[in-house]
Scaffold this motif. Structure first.
Motif, short mmCIF file in Angstrom:
data_model
loop_
_atom_site.label_atom_id
_atom_site.label_comp_id
_atom_site.label_asym_id
_atom_site.label_seq_id
_atom_site.Cartn_x
_atom_site.Cartn_y
_atom_site.Cartn_z
N LEU A 226 8.02 4.89 -0.69
CA LEU A 226 9.30 4.65 0.28
C LEU A 226 10.30 6.01 0.13
O LEU A 226 10.77 6.35 1.36
CB LEU A 226 10.20 3.61 -0.29
CG LEU A 226 9.38 2.04 0.08
CD1 LEU A 226 10.20 1.05 -0.70
CD2 LEU A 226 9.02 1.78 1.33
N ALA A 227 10.30 6.76 -0.99
CA ALA A 227 11.32 7.79 -0.74
C ALA A 227 10.72 9.13 0.18
O ALA A 227 11.37 10.02 0.60
CB ALA A 227 11.53 8.29 -2.03
N PHE A 228 9.37 9.07 0.07
CA PHE A 228 8.54 10.00 0.94
C PHE A 228 8.54 9.71 2.33
O PHE A 228 7.78 10.32 3.23
CB PHE A 228 7.25 10.44 0.27
CG PHE A 228 7.33 11.09 -0.82
CD1 PHE A 228 7.97 12.36 -1.13
CD2 PHE A 228 6.63 10.61 -2.17
CE1 PHE A 228 8.10 13.23 -2.21
CE2 PHE A 228 6.68 11.40 -3.25
CZ PHE A 228 7.21 12.83 -3.25
N GLY A 229 8.94 8.40 2.63
CA GLY A 229 8.90 8.15 4.25
C GLY A 229 7.71 7.31 4.59
O GLY A 229 7.32 7.08 5.60
N GLY A 230 7.17 6.74 3.19
CA GLY A 230 5.79 5.87 3.44
C GLY A 230 6.08 4.50 3.31
O GLY A 230 7.14 4.17 3.77
N THR A 231 4.85 3.81 3.39
CA THR A 231 4.87 2.45 3.34
C THR A 231 4.34 1.71 1.95
O THR A 231 3.68 2.14 1.19
CB THR A 231 3.79 1.95 4.39
OG1 THR A 231 3.74 0.56 4.56
CG2 THR A 231 2.30 2.33 4.16
N ILE A 232 4.94 0.37 1.82
CA ILE A 232 4.50 -0.23 0.54
C ILE A 232 3.27 -0.70 0.53
O ILE A 232 2.67 -1.16 -0.45
CB ILE A 232 5.42 -1.38 0.28
CG1 ILE A 232 5.25 -2.36 1.52
CG2 ILE A 232 7.03 -0.83 0.22
CD1 ILE A 232 6.11 -3.77 1.11
N THR A 233 2.39 -0.80 1.59
CA THR A 233 1.00 -1.14 1.49
C THR A 233 0.25 -0.73 2.89
O THR A 233 0.64 -0.74 4.11
CB THR A 233 0.83 -2.77 1.83
OG1 THR A 233 -0.63 -3.23 1.80
CG2 THR A 233 1.73 -3.46 2.58
N GLY A 234 -0.66 -0.03 2.64
CA GLY A 234 -1.50 0.73 3.76
C GLY A 234 -2.41 -0.19 4.34
O GLY A 234 -2.82 -0.17 5.84
N GLU A 235 -3.19 -1.12 3.66
CA GLU A 235 -4.47 -1.67 4.18
C GLU A 235 -4.49 -3.11 3.16
O GLU A 235 -5.24 -3.96 3.68
CB GLU A 235 -5.54 -1.07 4.13
CG GLU A 235 -5.89 -0.36 2.80
CD GLU A 235 -7.08 0.47 2.82
OE1 GLU A 235 -7.68 0.90 3.80
OE2 GLU A 235 -7.67 0.95 1.71
N HIS A 236 -4.04 -3.31 1.97
CA HIS A 236 -4.10 -4.58 1.25
C HIS A 236 -3.18 -5.75 1.64
O HIS A 236 -3.57 -6.85 1.14
CB HIS A 236 -4.17 -4.36 -0.28
CG HIS A 236 -5.00 -3.20 -0.58
ND1 HIS A 236 -5.21 -2.59 -1.97
CD2 HIS A 236 -6.36 -2.61 -0.12
CE1 HIS A 236 -6.19 -1.67 -2.15
NE2 HIS A 236 -6.72 -1.86 -0.84
N GLY A 237 -2.17 -5.38 2.20
CA GLY A 237 -1.25 -6.49 2.70
C GLY A 237 -0.12 -6.71 1.75
O GLY A 237 -0.17 -5.98 0.70
N VAL A 238 0.99 -7.38 2.01
CA VAL A 238 2.09 -7.83 1.02
C VAL A 238 1.67 -8.75 0.26
O VAL A 238 2.00 -8.83 -1.26
CB VAL A 238 3.23 -8.13 1.76
CG1 VAL A 238 4.57 -8.60 0.83
CG2 VAL A 238 3.64 -6.84 2.79
N GLY A 239 0.90 -9.83 0.51
CA GLY A 239 0.69 -10.88 -0.41
C GLY A 239 2.01 -11.54 -1.09
O GLY A 239 3.04 -11.47 -0.74
N SER A 240 1.72 -11.81 -2.52
CA SER A 240 2.73 -12.21 -3.31
C SER A 240 3.12 -11.00 -4.08
O SER A 240 4.29 -11.07 -4.65
CB SER A 240 2.53 -13.53 -4.05
OG SER A 240 1.40 -13.17 -5.03
N LEU A 241 2.30 -10.00 -4.05
CA LEU A 241 2.45 -9.02 -5.25
C LEU A 241 3.80 -8.09 -4.73
O LEU A 241 4.33 -7.58 -5.61
CB LEU A 241 1.08 -8.29 -5.23
CG LEU A 241 1.14 -7.07 -6.08
CD1 LEU A 241 1.30 -7.61 -7.54
CD2 LEU A 241 0.06 -6.36 -6.42
#
Length: 443
Positions: A392-407
């Motif tokens: 996130l600090a690098f301007g990215g995303t918490i998930t690219g392809e696996h999804g958010v799910g419950s994790l």
């Protein structure tokens, strides 16, 4: 509901279908397991569940990596894995219509037999289903050139929470009629509707690729090489493995990989002049500090070289329990992200093997820790948290392809913002007013 539908309530059987492949993701205890074999089975199950306000967690092959298919207490686990027919392939229109339980690799092979190409290729393609791929908007190695699953979905048939069947999208190339409901469903992780049929776009079979494998003494140099190659060649894939991952893969496969290298980068291009493009990439790697570069124009050799990358997760799983992350950063931040991960590993005294789709900035740092060790699991989660926050600090995303799910649901607000998350909640309420579909997941 139960007449003519296979319903299982045996506790041991329920245990076997109550989790996906994310060991530390929250989950619960299901009340029943339903194996749907038709659209009508899905409609009847959802109508019953909606009437009685019973949560429903839809499941395909259970290969997810974020807890998206984990049961919640008292739910019905609805499996669509038995809905596994390829309904049609239109070679002239370059589309395939399939049920959600069709395996990705099964569709890919059927397309190949007709001289066509189904591009999305998650590492789990031999065991993951099209329905699950759509639910998470799955990616893969070929995303760099050909895009993710959602880029190849033309139309869907889905069942809403109350049992209503709707159809979205069109097989035409252009379609701007109304809101794009297809795109809303893709990546929604079973929280909006249950996919029961998909019409997917196929491509012409690509040209034979040329392949490059380069080893680097420093992770940052590997990252710099990836950026350099992107400016000089049209790559179809660009993958990376760090030393921990390479060593684990070599231990499992005995391929004779360079386990002294800090990183291996595997690149392919299916350009019209693939040989010249891969030679240009080789020069870029050497200029970035590669210690060794090998190239080949032989398709079979290329497949063998990619086999090492596809073995990354199974190889790391042999070392202990694993917690697989899935972050993506802007490509310009890739070298810095690669340098950051070993620092996090040292900070929390854990082993992290990093591999992933370097060409689009999507990395899978995989934390390996001892089974049955609660303190190791705690430190693994701390490292996981640091990796996500660094992305996130690098301007990215918490998930690219696996999804958010419950994790990863606790990171979502930091990623998208409060007003945006509130809007997503209202969208879900429009699809699922009683909130029965995969509650507590994704949004």
């Amino acid at each position: 509901m139960t007449e003519g539908i296979e319903v299982v309530t045996d506790p041991d059987a329920l245990m076997s279908v109550s989790r996906d492949q994310a060991p530390l993701a929250p989950g619960g205890t299901a009340a029943a397991f339903v194996r749907a074999r038709s659209i009508v089975d899905v409609q009847r199950t959802l109508a019953f569940a909606n009437e009685h306000r019973i949560p429903v967690v839809t499941r395909g092959a259970g290969t997810g990596l974020a807890g998206g298919a984990n049961a919640v207490d008292g739910c019905i686990v609805l499996s669509v894995a038995a809905m596994d027919r390829i309904l049609s392939i239109d070679a002239a229109g370059r589309t395939a219509t399939v049920e959600p339980g069709v395996l990705n690799a099964t569709l890919a092979r059927a397309a190949t037999e007709r001289g066509l190409f189904y591009a999305p290729d998650p590492a789990s393609r031999e065991i993951s289903t099209i329905g699950g791929n759509i639910a998470t908007n799955a990616g893969g190695s070929c995303c760099l050139k050909y895009g993710v699953t959602g880029d190849h979905v033309a139309a869907l048939a889905v069942v809403l929470a109350d049992g209503t069947l709707i159809r979205t999208g069109a097989t035409t190339r252009k379609n701007v009629a109304g809101l794009d409901l297809t795109r809303l469903v893709i990546g929604s992780e079973g929280t909006l509707a249950v996919v029961v049929e998909a019409t997917l776009r196929l491509l012409r079979a690509p040209r034979p690729p040329a392949t490059l494998v380069a080893s680097f003494a420093r992770l940052v140099d590997a990252g710099r090489a990836v950026l350099a190659m992107e400016t000089v060649a049209d790559l179809s894939l660009c993958e990376i493995m760090d030393r921990t991952t390479v060593t684990a893969v070599d231990r499992m496969t005995r391929m004779g990989l360079d386990t002294e290298a800090a990183a291996l980068v595997v690149v392919q291009t299916d350009d019209a002049d693939a040989a010249a493009a891969i030679d240009t990439c080789a020069r870029a790697c050497r200029e970035a500090g590669a210690k060794d570069v090998m190239t080949t124009g032989d398709r079979d050799e290329g497949v063998q070289l990619l086999a090492a990358r596809r073995a990354a997760l199974p190889a790391l799983e042999q070392l202990g329990r694993t917690l697989l992350d899935d972050i993506a950063v802007p490509k310009s931040a890739l070298p810095a992200m690669l340098e950051c991960i070993p620092v996090i590993a040292e900070r929390h005294a854990v082993v992290i093997g990093t591999f992933g789709h370097a060409g689009d900035g999507n990395l899978h740092p995989t934390i390996v820790f001892a089974r049955g060790d609660d303190d190791a699991a705690r430190r693994a989660m701390l490292a996981f948290d640091d990796i996500v926050r660094a992305a996130l600090a690098f301007g990215g995303t918490i998930t690219g392809e696996h999804g958010v799910g419950s994790l990863k649901r606790d990171y979502l607000t930091a990623m998208i913002g409060e007003p945006e998350r509130a809007l997503m909640t209202r969208v879900k309420a429009a699809f699922d007013p009683r909130g029965i579909l995969n509650p507590g997941k994704a949004i």
